[in-house]
Write an enzyme that holds these catalytic residues in place. Structure first.
Site, PDB file in Angstrom:
ATOM      1  N   VAL A  48       0.827  -1.214   0.000  1.00  0.00           N
ATOM      2  CA  VAL A  48       0.000   0.000   0.000  1.00  0.00           C
ATOM      3  C   VAL A  48       0.857   1.259   0.000  1.00  0.00           C
ATOM      4  CG1 VAL A  48      -0.295   0.422   2.498  1.00  0.00           C
ATOM      5  CG2 VAL A  48      -2.192   0.840   0.931  1.00  0.00           C
ATOM      6  N   GLY A  53       5.661   3.763  -9.000  1.00  0.00           N
ATOM      7  CA  GLY A  53       5.068   3.203 -10.197  1.00  0.00           C
ATOM      8  C   GLY A  53       5.455   1.777 -10.478  1.00  0.00           C
ATOM      9  N   PHE A 118      12.391   6.278 -14.699  1.00  0.00           N
ATOM     10  CA  PHE A 118      12.852   5.709 -13.434  1.00  0.00           C
ATOM     11  C   PHE A 118      14.314   5.319 -13.594  1.00  0.00           C
ATOM     12  CE2 PHE A 118      10.746   4.120  -9.463  1.00  0.00           C
ATOM     13  CZ  PHE A 118       9.716   5.040  -9.428  1.00  0.00           C
ATOM     14  N   ASP A 213       9.306 -13.059   7.652  1.00  0.00           N
ATOM     15  CA  ASP A 213       8.685 -14.285   8.187  1.00  0.00           C
ATOM     16  C   ASP A 213       8.693 -15.432   7.177  1.00  0.00           C
ATOM     17  OD1 ASP A 213       8.108 -12.525  10.203  1.00  0.00           O
ATOM     18  OD2 ASP A 213       5.936 -12.616   9.988  1.00  0.00           O
ATOM     19  N   GLN A 232      18.993  -3.637  -1.144  1.00  0.00           N
ATOM     20  CA  GLN A 232      18.918  -2.361  -1.856  1.00  0.00           C
ATOM     21  C   GLN A 232      18.762  -1.178  -0.904  1.00  0.00           C
ATOM     22  OE1 GLN A 232      15.552  -1.139  -4.743  1.00  0.00           O
ATOM     23  NE2 GLN A 232      17.437  -1.289  -5.899  1.00  0.00           N
ATOM     24  N   HIS A 234      17.819   2.687  -0.955  1.00  0.00           N
ATOM     25  CA  HIS A 234      17.202   3.710  -1.790  1.00  0.00           C
ATOM     26  C   HIS A 234      17.904   5.024  -1.457  1.00  0.00           C
ATOM     27  CE1 HIS A 234      14.250   6.257  -3.673  1.00  0.00           C
ATOM     28  NE2 HIS A 234      13.541   5.217  -4.067  1.00  0.00           N
ATOM     29  N   LEU A 244      10.080   7.026   2.718  1.00  0.00           N
ATOM     30  CA  LEU A 244      10.582   7.115   1.348  1.00  0.00           C
ATOM     31  C   LEU A 244      10.111   8.377   0.640  1.00  0.00           C
ATOM     32  CD1 LEU A 244      11.904   5.523  -1.099  1.00  0.00           C
ATOM     33  CD2 LEU A 244       9.568   4.940  -1.703  1.00  0.00           C
ATOM     34  N   GLU A 247      11.487   7.679  -6.011  1.00  0.00           N
ATOM     35  CA  GLU A 247      12.386   7.917  -7.139  1.00  0.00           C
ATOM     36  C   GLU A 247      11.687   8.726  -8.233  1.00  0.00           C
ATOM     37  OE1 GLU A 247      14.781   4.578  -7.974  1.00  0.00           O
ATOM     38  OE2 GLU A 247      14.708   4.869 -10.128  1.00  0.00           O
ATOM     39  N   ARG A 281      19.837   2.768  -8.315  1.00  0.00           N
ATOM     40  CA  ARG A 281      19.843   3.089  -6.884  1.00  0.00           C
ATOM     41  C   ARG A 281      21.164   2.772  -6.196  1.00  0.00           C
ATOM     42  NH1 ARG A 281      13.667   1.054  -5.607  1.00  0.00           N
ATOM     43  NH2 ARG A 281      12.722   2.812  -6.687  1.00  0.00           N
ATOM     44  N   HIS A 349      15.780  -0.450   1.638  1.00  0.00           N
ATOM     45  CA  HIS A 349      14.487  -0.379   0.969  1.00  0.00           C
ATOM     46  C   HIS A 349      13.937  -1.727   0.533  1.00  0.00           C
ATOM     47  CE1 HIS A 349      11.319   1.507  -1.284  1.00  0.00           C
ATOM     48  NE2 HIS A 349      11.773   1.129  -2.456  1.00  0.00           N
ATOM     49  N   ARG A 384      17.891  -4.387  -7.921  1.00  0.00           N
ATOM     50  CA  ARG A 384      16.592  -4.264  -8.581  1.00  0.00           C
ATOM     51  C   ARG A 384      16.453  -2.870  -9.183  1.00  0.00           C
ATOM     52  NH1 ARG A 384      11.206  -2.161  -6.862  1.00  0.00           N
ATOM     53  NH2 ARG A 384      12.132  -1.404  -4.935  1.00  0.00           N
TER      54      ARG A 384
HETATM   55  C1  LIG Z   1       7.802   2.732   0.861  1.00  0.00           C
HETATM   56  C2  LIG Z   1       7.941   1.800  -0.306  1.00  0.00           C
HETATM   57  C3  LIG Z   1       7.706   2.254  -1.586  1.00  0.00           C
HETATM   58  C4  LIG Z   1       7.834   1.387  -2.668  1.00  0.00           C
HETATM   59  N1  LIG Z   1       7.599   1.861  -3.930  1.00  0.00           N
HETATM   60  C5  LIG Z   1       7.677   1.008  -4.972  1.00  0.00           C
HETATM   61  C6  LIG Z   1       7.358   1.458  -6.292  1.00  0.00           C
HETATM   62  O1  LIG Z   1       6.973   2.605  -6.527  1.00  0.00           O
HETATM   63  N2  LIG Z   1       7.472   0.568  -7.309  1.00  0.00           N
HETATM   64  C7  LIG Z   1       7.868  -0.720  -7.112  1.00  0.00           C
HETATM   65  O2  LIG Z   1       7.930  -1.491  -8.069  1.00  0.00           O
HETATM   66  N3  LIG Z   1       8.162  -1.165  -5.865  1.00  0.00           N
HETATM   67  C8  LIG Z   1       8.068  -0.333  -4.805  1.00  0.00           C
HETATM   68  N4  LIG Z   1       8.369  -0.797  -3.552  1.00  0.00           N
HETATM   69  C9  LIG Z   1       8.621  -2.230  -3.359  1.00  0.00           C
HETATM   70  C10 LIG Z   1       7.295  -2.971  -3.414  1.00  0.00           C
HETATM   71  O3  LIG Z   1       6.266  -2.158  -2.939  1.00  0.00           O
HETATM   72  C11 LIG Z   1       7.317  -4.241  -2.573  1.00  0.00           C
HETATM   73  O4  LIG Z   1       8.420  -5.027  -2.897  1.00  0.00           O
HETATM   74  C12 LIG Z   1       6.050  -5.052  -2.826  1.00  0.00           C
HETATM   75  O5  LIG Z   1       4.912  -4.252  -2.639  1.00  0.00           O
HETATM   76  C13 LIG Z   1       5.998  -6.265  -1.928  1.00  0.00           C
HETATM   77  O6  LIG Z   1       4.737  -6.873  -2.073  1.00  0.00           O
HETATM   78  P1  LIG Z   1       4.468  -8.316  -1.494  1.00  0.00           P
HETATM   79  O7  LIG Z   1       3.088  -8.683  -1.902  1.00  0.00           O
HETATM   80  O8  LIG Z   1       5.580  -9.202  -1.845  1.00  0.00           O
HETATM   81  O9  LIG Z   1       4.530  -8.114   0.096  1.00  0.00           O
HETATM   82  P2  LIG Z   1       3.804  -7.088   1.087  1.00  0.00           P
HETATM   83  O10 LIG Z   1       2.994  -6.071   0.412  1.00  0.00           O
HETATM   84  O11 LIG Z   1       4.867  -6.643   2.021  1.00  0.00           O
HETATM   85  O12 LIG Z   1       2.787  -8.029   1.846  1.00  0.00           O
HETATM   86  C14 LIG Z   1       3.207  -9.071   2.707  1.00  0.00           C
HETATM   87  C15 LIG Z   1       1.998  -9.778   3.240  1.00  0.00           C
HETATM   88  O13 LIG Z   1       2.409 -10.921   3.952  1.00  0.00           O
HETATM   89  C16 LIG Z   1       1.724 -11.007   5.181  1.00  0.00           C
HETATM   90  N5  LIG Z   1       2.580 -11.732   6.127  1.00  0.00           N
HETATM   91  C17 LIG Z   1       3.891 -11.549   6.364  1.00  0.00           C
HETATM   92  N6  LIG Z   1       4.318 -12.420   7.299  1.00  0.00           N
HETATM   93  C18 LIG Z   1       3.247 -13.161   7.655  1.00  0.00           C
HETATM   94  C19 LIG Z   1       3.038 -14.218   8.590  1.00  0.00           C
HETATM   95  N7  LIG Z   1       4.019 -14.686   9.374  1.00  0.00           N
HETATM   96  N8  LIG Z   1       1.790 -14.738   8.703  1.00  0.00           N
HETATM   97  C20 LIG Z   1       0.767 -14.263   7.963  1.00  0.00           C
HETATM   98  N9  LIG Z   1       0.912 -13.267   7.060  1.00  0.00           N
HETATM   99  C21 LIG Z   1       2.141 -12.734   6.909  1.00  0.00           C
HETATM  100  C22 LIG Z   1       1.454  -9.572   5.574  1.00  0.00           C
HETATM  101  O14 LIG Z   1       0.363  -9.485   6.444  1.00  0.00           O
HETATM  102  C23 LIG Z   1       1.160  -8.947   4.208  1.00  0.00           C
HETATM  103  O15 LIG Z   1      -0.199  -9.133   3.886  1.00  0.00           O
HETATM  104  C24 LIG Z   1       8.234   0.052  -2.455  1.00  0.00           C
HETATM  105  C25 LIG Z   1       8.465  -0.406  -1.169  1.00  0.00           C
HETATM  106  C26 LIG Z   1       8.348   0.467  -0.107  1.00  0.00           C
HETATM  107  C27 LIG Z   1       8.679  -0.047   1.266  1.00  0.00           C
END
Ligand SMILES: Cc1cc2nc3c(=O)[nH]c(=O)nc-3n(C[C@H](O)[C@H](O)[C@H](O)COP(=O)(O)OP(=O)(O)OC[C@H]3O[C@@H](n4cnc5c(N)ncnc54)[C@H](O)[C@@H]3O)c2cc1C
Length: 572
Positions: A48, A53, A118, A213, A232, A234, A244, A247, A281, A349, A384
């Protein structure tokens, strides 16, 4: 007493990757039952907070070859080229699909999707929805997921163990945080979509829930963690909080300045010079640290930092493209970027490494899949490119959903009594931690020590000696984490217990990171050793794999899938 429920597949994680996997599986088979387990309400997942982007070829000035090569080069030639080819081909379809589900991509005057520059991308190919991309993406995915009655949500359930039978994954054991009850959530396949592990470091953009986890869950069951040494940084985090500043602020034309007001990046001839603010980065983060070391950092009430200058973009442009950046800068450092520079410094990051997976999001354990930041497929290699990660969550979330369902249709359910027995043992283990006094160690103290060790040993610049110290210290800290003193013995919302479980996961992950880093005696992507400043393809053109033993990680290696992009010097 453990409560048992049965599904076809179990997805751990309700972020971008987990929700995409759930939708893919629910669509592929409307009769399949899909469990979506998340330790927080899905909309609170770290996805979230993504701002800038998601990358995908959008129109004729771009093509898969260019996006593919940018990604391979960005990875410092450690990315697997077959996986990268698949990724870039799937990317546009995924982003268009997301729009059908309601994601409001920003538009050009003529109605076409707008794209922005980017770092490390030679073409403007980053799709955006102002600078709240993750928010809009996750909303669209979450709302779409609610259309399917066969997706069964377990919100605020903390998974603590994978349940296995004959070496295959058959479900998870989870603590229901609200009640303290234990559950065996069974499925013929499991997808880990638990995100990254930025919280092993002290200064990070990552939310508090990013504690590695899923990596620890897989590692404990004998699955390898791949390329953990690549972390990485940032270049632009707000001092103090680590929040953050996307970028996209450089993509939209922002400059980085030092204490003399110079746009210092133009002077860096090892790569970032020509691209300046649009360099990748890893290189920009190193350039900032070099400015600090040369005495050209700005040192004031925000601590040592550099400056991000957006003032020349004008208020209208900032409000149209970067309204959230303005809001964050005003709220957290009291600076209005329309008129003043934003203080920034490099901040942890993203984890390039993670659970070892292949192009189908499969791990080595039958029935276990991983997608999103927890996985290492690997498209990111040693570094990345910004905006590839959100797209990666979609492409490989989809892939994991489809392939795991396919696998599940031919796999047996496993012996329920034996799986329930494993969950009961796990429940007893976790129960015994509540309010326990196994030693004198405090969660907060160990977390601070782990953070210090990781920053000192595995920061932007690394040295053999300090990495070796980190390895030794992390080994001790992991052992000490089994001697915690907990005070809260209650069952309902025992957040101290959750923090203890998260710490135990982080120390495992941090140890693999330190050991993998100390082993790689070269500089590649985000792994920069002062004592080994060059990339050494002769010796180190392979993925590192870390396997768990009680004495610490055992390292192995895996071949990089090369292709038609020959390794060459990485220059920008
Ligand atoms: C501030 C910020 C800005 C970013 N901006 C960008 C961007 O503009 N463009 C881009 O490409 N990337 C960006 N990234 C990177 C990217 O957002 C993340 O790598 C990506 O959203 C990760 O998604 P995910 O679904 O893998 O995990 P997450 O969105 O981190 O979700 C993890 C899920 O796992 C669940 N979970 C974890 N451990 C457990 C457990 N033990 N038991 C049950 N549930 C668990 C959590 O509840 C959560 O629902 C950004 C990252 C950050 C931190």
């Amino acid at each position: 007493m453990v409560q048992v429920s049965r599904h076809d597949i179990v997805i751990v994680g309700g972020g971008g990757a987990g929700l995409r996997a759930a939708i893919a599986a629910a669509e592929a088979n409307p009769k399949a039952s899909i469990a979506l387990v998340s330790k927080v309400y899905p909309m609170r997942s770290h996805t979230v907070s993504a701002e800038g982007g998601a990358a995908a070829v959008a129109r004729d000035d771009d093509n898969f070859e260019l996006h593919g090569f940018d990604t391979v080069k960005g990875s410092d030639f450690l990315g697997d080229q077959n996986v990268i080819e698949y990724f870039v081909e799937q990317a546009p379809k995924e982003l268009a699909l997301l729009e059908n589900w309601g994601c409001p991509w920003s538009r050009n005057e003529d109605g076409t999707v707008s794209t922005r520059a980017f770092g490390g991308m030679t073409i403007k190919r980053t799709w955006f929805a102002t600078d709240k991309v993750g928010f809009h993406m996750l909303h669209s995915l979450f709302q779409q997921s609610m259309r399917y009655e066969n997706i069964v949500r377990y919100d605020e359930f903390f998974v603590t163990k994978l349940l296995t039978e004959d070496g295959a994954c058959k479900g998870v054991a989870a603590l229901e945080i609200r009640t303290g009850d234990y559950h065996a959530i069974l499925g013929r396949a499991v997808i880990l979509a638990t995100g990254g592990a930025g919280k092993v470091f002290p200064f990070t953009t990552n939310g508090a829930i990013k504690t590695g986890d899923g990596m620890a869950l897989a590692y404990r069951e004998g699955v390898g963690l791949k390329d953990m040494e690549f972390v990485q940084y940032h270049p632009t985090g707000l001092p103090g909080t680590g929040i953050l500043i996307t970028e996209a602020s450089r993509g939209e034309g922002g400059y980085l300045r030092n204490k003399d007001g110079d746009r210092f990046l133009v002077d860096y001839d090892y790569g970032v010079g020509k691209k300046a603010e649009l360099g990748p980065r890893d290189m920009i983060s190193r350039a900032i640290i070099q400015e600090f070391e040369a005495g050209r950092g700005i040192d004031d009430e925000h601590g040592l930092h550099a400056a991000l200058d957006l003032t020349h973009l004008g208020e209208a442009h900032i409000m149209a493209k970067l309204p959230f950046v303005r809001e964050l800068a005003r709220t957290y450092v009291g600076v209005d970027p329309v008129h003043e520079h934003i203080p920034i410094r490099p901040v942890v990051h993203y984890m390039m490494g993670g659970v070892d997976t292949n192009i189908r999001a499969e791990t080595d354990m039958p029935g276990l899949y991983a997608a999103g930041e927890v996985a290492c497929g690997s498209i990111n290699g040693a570094n990345r490119l910004g905006s590839n990660s959100l797209t990666e969550c979609l492409v490989f979330g989809n892939s994991a959903g489809v392939h795991s369902l396919d696998y599940a249709s031919g796999a047996d359910e496993g012996n329920e009594a034996s799986l329930r027995g494993q969950a009961e043992e796990e429940a007893a283990r976790v129960d015994s931690l509540r309010g326990s006094k196994r030693g004198d160690e405090k969660i907060a103290d160990l977390r601070v020590e782990m953070n210090r060790v990781m920053e000192e040993g595995c920061g932007v610049y690394r040295e053999q000696e300090t990495m070796k110290i980190a390895e030794k210290e992390m080994h001790e800290i992991r052992k000490r984490a089994s001697c915690l003193h907990l005070q809260d013995s209650s069952k309902v919302f025992n957040t101290e217990l959750v923090a203890a479980l998260e710490l135990m996961n982080m120390v495992e992950v941090a140890e693999t990171l330190a050991v993998s880093a100390a082993h790689r005696k070269e500089s590649r992507g985000a792994h920069t050793c002062r004592d080994f400043p060059h990339r050494d393809d002769q010796t180190y053109l392979y993925h590192t794999l870390a396997y768990r033993t009680d004495d610490g990680p055992r390292l192995d290696r895996k071949e990089v899938a090369l292709g038609h992009w020959e390794p060459q010097e990485r220059k920008y």
